[in-house]
Scaffold this active site. Structure first.
Site, PDB file in Angstrom:
ATOM      1  N   SER A   1      -0.498 -86.266  61.619  1.00  0.00           N
ATOM      2  CA  SER A   1       0.643 -87.183  61.579  1.00  0.00           C
ATOM      3  C   SER A   1       0.216 -88.647  61.442  1.00  0.00           C
ATOM      4  CB  SER A   1       1.480 -87.037  62.842  1.00  0.00           C
ATOM      5  OG  SER A   1       1.758 -85.686  63.099  1.00  0.00           O
TER       6      SER A   1
HETATM    7  N1  SAH Z   1      -0.659 -82.615  66.067  1.00  0.00           N
HETATM    8  C1  SAH Z   1      -1.392 -82.378  64.832  1.00  0.00           C
HETATM    9  C2  SAH Z   1      -0.502 -82.374  63.607  1.00  0.00           C
HETATM   10  C3  SAH Z   1      -0.040 -81.011  63.405  1.00  0.00           C
HETATM   11  S1  SAH Z   1       0.761 -80.567  61.911  1.00  0.00           S
HETATM   12  C4  SAH Z   1      -2.513 -83.384  64.653  1.00  0.00           C
HETATM   13  O1  SAH Z   1      -2.623 -84.328  65.454  1.00  0.00           O
HETATM   14  O2  SAH Z   1      -3.299 -83.217  63.719  1.00  0.00           O
HETATM   15  C5  SAH Z   1       1.698 -79.226  62.591  1.00  0.00           C
HETATM   16  C6  SAH Z   1       0.898 -78.041  63.041  1.00  0.00           C
HETATM   17  O3  SAH Z   1       1.809 -77.142  63.655  1.00  0.00           O
HETATM   18  C7  SAH Z   1       0.218 -77.252  61.930  1.00  0.00           C
HETATM   19  O4  SAH Z   1      -1.145 -77.137  62.197  1.00  0.00           O
HETATM   20  C8  SAH Z   1       0.918 -75.895  61.966  1.00  0.00           C
HETATM   21  O5  SAH Z   1       0.068 -74.812  61.643  1.00  0.00           O
HETATM   22  C9  SAH Z   1       1.354 -75.838  63.411  1.00  0.00           C
HETATM   23  N2  SAH Z   1       2.436 -74.899  63.723  1.00  0.00           N
HETATM   24  C10 SAH Z   1       3.535 -74.581  62.990  1.00  0.00           C
HETATM   25  N3  SAH Z   1       4.284 -73.671  63.640  1.00  0.00           N
HETATM   26  C11 SAH Z   1       3.646 -73.401  64.810  1.00  0.00           C
HETATM   27  C12 SAH Z   1       3.925 -72.552  65.925  1.00  0.00           C
HETATM   28  N4  SAH Z   1       5.003 -71.756  65.985  1.00  0.00           N
HETATM   29  N5  SAH Z   1       3.050 -72.549  66.954  1.00  0.00           N
HETATM   30  C13 SAH Z   1       1.946 -73.330  66.940  1.00  0.00           C
HETATM   31  N6  SAH Z   1       1.630 -74.154  65.915  1.00  0.00           N
HETATM   32  C14 SAH Z   1       2.474 -74.186  64.866  1.00  0.00           C
END
Ligand code: SAH
Length: 219
Positions: free
Chosen positions: A67
């Site tokens: 993000s």
């Molecule tokens: N917080 C992260 C950004 C994450 S992007 C950072 O600092 O880099 C969103 C993430 O959520 C992705 O990696 C995706 O695979 C994950 N995601 C999507 N659905 C999910 C779920 N049900 N449970 C856990 N992770 C999930």
């Protein structure tokens, strides 16, 4: 990394703090200190390193994103964290937000559904010495009941609705920040506070764009 490249990153980190965070209204000192401390360049592919502190999301593996720094700061500030808090993050991704959270609170539990990302984030966090973060591979729409209740929960993927298990795993007085929207790539950031066993108060913060939250209580 060459000393000149490191210096350039230090300068860009200063710009991030001053212009993108302070300049846009982030005031929580603990959040600002944590974001000054965590080397964002270590959480992204080498190809994008020079751009590590730009105020925008960047691609990570498996078509996911790390993000935008301002949004990371904004969401964490909205959680009103205390040093003793237990925090649950859904969507570990690169592990960056988990690392920032780990500088502010005692324990961070982070859930990622994609095993490749869970694995690489776990390794990266270990290597960088963030020992108070635990990464779990699984469906975060179900939360992580073992360590509940949580003082704060942050979801870093966009949900169609607020997943019920997350509401249940919130401590009384706890805060949940989550992007919610009926379109998979545009959401409103919601702040939900559990005010008693049965009552929750919710307010909308701002428009955001996150990758979809995929799972049994998600898309
Ligand atoms: N917080 C992260 C950004 C994450 S992007 C950072 O600092 O880099 C969103 C993430 O959520 C992705 O990696 C995706 O695979 C994950 N995601 C999507 N659905 C999910 C779920 N049900 N449970 C856990 N992770 C999930």
């Amino acid at each position: 990394m060459k000393p000149a490249a490191m210096k350039a990153l230090d300068r860009q980190r200063d710009v991030m703090i001053r212009e993108h965070l302070l300049g846009r209204g982030i005031r929580d000192q603990a959040v600002l200190n944590a974001m000054r401390e965590v080397p964002r360049e270590e959480f992204i592919d080498e190809r994008f390193r020079e751009d590590a502190y730009g105020d925008h999301p960047l691609p990570i593996d498996e078509r996911q994103t790390i993000s935008q720094p301002y949004i990371v700061a904004y969401m964490i500030e909205a959680l009103e964290l205390d040093a003793a808090d237990q925090v649950l993050e859904i969507g570990t991704g690169s592990g960056y937000a988990a690392a920032v959270l780990s500088r502010i609170v005692t324990n961070v539990y982070s859930v990622e559904r994609l095993s490749g990302l869970a694995h690489s984030a776990r390794k990266r966090l270990e290597l960088l010495g963030y020992t108070n973060v635990v990464v779990h591979e699984g469906d975060g729409t179900l939360g992580w009941p073992e360590h509940a209740p949580y003082d704060a929960i942050v979801v870093t993927a966009g949900a169609p609705n607020v997943p019920q298990p997350l509401l249940e795993q919130l401590a009384i007085g706890g805060r949940l920040v989550i992007p919610v929207g009926q379109s998979a790539d545009e959401q409103l950031l919601a702040l939900v506070r559990r005010v008693s066993e049965r009552d929750y108060r919710s307010k909308q913060l701002c428009g955001v764009r996150f990758v979809p939250l995929i799972g049994s209580a998600g898309w």
